[in-house]
Design an enzyme around this catalytic site. Structure first.
Site, PDB file in Angstrom:
ATOM      1  N   CYS A   1       0.864  -1.188   0.000  1.00  0.00           N
ATOM      2  CA  CYS A   1       0.000   0.000   0.000  1.00  0.00           C
ATOM      3  C   CYS A   1       0.894   1.230   0.000  1.00  0.00           C
ATOM      4  O   CYS A   1       2.071   1.142  -0.372  1.00  0.00           O
ATOM      5  CB  CYS A   1      -0.973  -0.018   1.180  1.00  0.00           C
ATOM      6  SG  CYS A   1      -0.192   0.033   2.805  1.00  0.00           S
TER       7      CYS A   1
ATOM      8  N   ASN B   1       2.297   1.448   4.366  1.00  0.00           N
ATOM      9  CA  ASN B   1       2.591   0.160   5.045  1.00  0.00           C
ATOM     10  C   ASN B   1       2.279   0.231   6.553  1.00  0.00           C
ATOM     11  O   ASN B   1       2.940  -0.424   7.363  1.00  0.00           O
ATOM     12  CB  ASN B   1       4.042  -0.297   4.800  1.00  0.00           C
ATOM     13  CG  ASN B   1       4.330  -1.745   5.213  1.00  0.00           C
ATOM     14  OD1 ASN B   1       5.440  -2.082   5.595  1.00  0.00           O
ATOM     15  ND2 ASN B   1       3.360  -2.608   5.142  1.00  0.00           N
TER      16      ASN B   1
ATOM     17  N   CYS C   1      -1.433   0.765   7.392  1.00  0.00           N
ATOM     18  CA  CYS C   1      -2.872   0.468   7.528  1.00  0.00           C
ATOM     19  C   CYS C   1      -3.287  -0.746   6.694  1.00  0.00           C
ATOM     20  O   CYS C   1      -3.522  -1.831   7.223  1.00  0.00           O
ATOM     21  CB  CYS C   1      -3.729   1.675   7.136  1.00  0.00           C
ATOM     22  SG  CYS C   1      -3.459   3.145   8.148  1.00  0.00           S
ATOM     23  N   ARG C   2      -3.387  -0.572   5.382  1.00  0.00           N
ATOM     24  CA  ARG C   2      -3.992  -1.615   4.546  1.00  0.00           C
ATOM     25  C   ARG C   2      -3.098  -2.839   4.347  1.00  0.00           C
ATOM     26  O   ARG C   2      -3.541  -3.971   4.528  1.00  0.00           O
ATOM     27  CB  ARG C   2      -4.410  -1.034   3.194  1.00  0.00           C
ATOM     28  CG  ARG C   2      -5.533  -0.022   3.302  1.00  0.00           C
ATOM     29  CD  ARG C   2      -5.677   0.789   2.045  1.00  0.00           C
ATOM     30  NE  ARG C   2      -4.504   1.620   1.810  1.00  0.00           N
ATOM     31  CZ  ARG C   2      -4.257   2.300   0.709  1.00  0.00           C
ATOM     32  NH1 ARG C   2      -5.100   2.224  -0.298  1.00  0.00           N
ATOM     33  NH2 ARG C   2      -3.172   3.047   0.604  1.00  0.00           N
ATOM     34  N   SER C   3      -1.831  -2.602   3.928  1.00  0.00           N
ATOM     35  CA  SER C   3      -1.004  -3.796   3.624  1.00  0.00           C
ATOM     36  C   SER C   3      -0.629  -4.599   4.871  1.00  0.00           C
ATOM     37  O   SER C   3      -0.596  -5.832   4.800  1.00  0.00           O
ATOM     38  CB  SER C   3       0.215  -3.452   2.764  1.00  0.00           C
ATOM     39  OG  SER C   3       1.100  -2.574   3.416  1.00  0.00           O
TER      40      SER C   3
ATOM     41  N   ASP D   1      -8.244   3.913   1.238  1.00  0.00           N
ATOM     42  CA  ASP D   1      -7.261   4.285   2.255  1.00  0.00           C
ATOM     43  C   ASP D   1      -8.003   4.823   3.481  1.00  0.00           C
ATOM     44  O   ASP D   1      -8.698   5.834   3.391  1.00  0.00           O
ATOM     45  CB  ASP D   1      -6.348   5.365   1.667  1.00  0.00           C
ATOM     46  CG  ASP D   1      -5.183   5.679   2.581  1.00  0.00           C
ATOM     47  OD1 ASP D   1      -5.236   5.282   3.761  1.00  0.00           O
ATOM     48  OD2 ASP D   1      -4.233   6.319   2.112  1.00  0.00           O
TER      49      ASP D   1
HETATM   50  P1  4NP Z   1      -1.779   2.862   4.127  1.00  0.00           P
HETATM   51  O1  4NP Z   1      -2.383   4.234   4.702  1.00  0.00           O
HETATM   52  O2  4NP Z   1      -1.238   3.152   2.749  1.00  0.00           O
HETATM   53  O3  4NP Z   1      -2.957   1.951   4.078  1.00  0.00           O
HETATM   54  O4  4NP Z   1      -0.713   2.417   5.108  1.00  0.00           O
HETATM   55  C1  4NP Z   1      -1.630   5.407   4.785  1.00  0.00           C
HETATM   56  C2  4NP Z   1      -0.787   5.598   5.849  1.00  0.00           C
HETATM   57  C3  4NP Z   1      -0.049   6.766   5.954  1.00  0.00           C
HETATM   58  C4  4NP Z   1      -0.170   7.742   4.973  1.00  0.00           C
HETATM   59  C5  4NP Z   1      -1.005   7.535   3.902  1.00  0.00           C
HETATM   60  C6  4NP Z   1      -1.735   6.360   3.803  1.00  0.00           C
HETATM   61  N1  4NP Z   1       0.582   8.957   5.097  1.00  0.00           N
HETATM   62  O5  4NP Z   1       0.390   9.829   4.247  1.00  0.00           O
HETATM   63  O6  4NP Z   1       1.372   9.087   6.022  1.00  0.00           O
END
Ligand code: 4NP
Length: 175
Positions: free
Chosen positions: A25, A28, A30-32, A142
């Protein structure tokens, strides 16, 4: 002719067949990592922990070395998945030489991965939700900046796609 025990043969097959799956994702956190924890759980429940290796990574580098977002950890814990040991890392070109399946959470992640993919990559680079046949969704939304039930929704989508992915892998690599 030498007799080979069933036990030897099954260990040999396990040694020979190691399928590596990487979920990707943006951050790294939340989703992945959620996909990592859920899919690893499903793999273990089906007795395939020795055969299928699971990992996750982000296309971005903001959260390197961090534990998953506490909201993801909490939502996963309610469904008995433990994300707490996971730590964020960034995806690299080298991952394409290690992983048979590189599965993106959304189209942006997929486009970023396509840009670093070596031309000779033989594995599957795909959207994770394409293995979850019951939903029309293509992207795992997201949840990072969102409110409400975003983390539950992520889990619902990921649980469904994990079952589809395992069925797909087992059919594609019959033991
Ligand atoms: P992820 O979510 O891609 O599912 O881990 C996010 C986590 C952090 C950020 C964006 C998306 N960020 O911009 O810090």
């Amino acid at each position: 002719m030498a007799r080979i025990s069933r036990e030897y043969l099954s260990n040999y097959l396990i040694y020979m067949i190691n399928i590596k799956v990487l979920f990707v994702c943006l951050g790294n956190i939340c989703r992945s990592p959620t996909a990592h924890g859920v899919f690893e759980h499903v793999v273990a429940e089906n007795g395939l922990a020795e055969v299928i290796t699971v990992d996750s990574a982000g296309t971005g580098d903001w959260h390197l070395g961090e534990a998953p977002d506490p909201r993801s950890v909490q939502a996963a814990k309610k469904r008995h998945y433990d994300l707490s040991p996971l730590r964020a890392r960034q995806v690299t070109r080298q991952d394409f030489f290690q992983f048979d399946y590189i599965l993106a959470m959304d189209h942006n992640n997929l486009a970023d991965l396509e840009r670093i993919k070596p031309g000779e990559y033989q594995g599957e680079l795909n959207l994770f939700l394409s293995y979850g046949k019951k939903s029309n969704m293509e992207d795992v939304p997201d949840p990072y900046y969102g409110l409400g039930d975003g983390f539950e929704r992520v889990l619902n989508l990921i649980e469904q796609a994990s079952d589809g992915l395992l069925n797909y892998i087992v059919k594609k690599h019959p033991l």
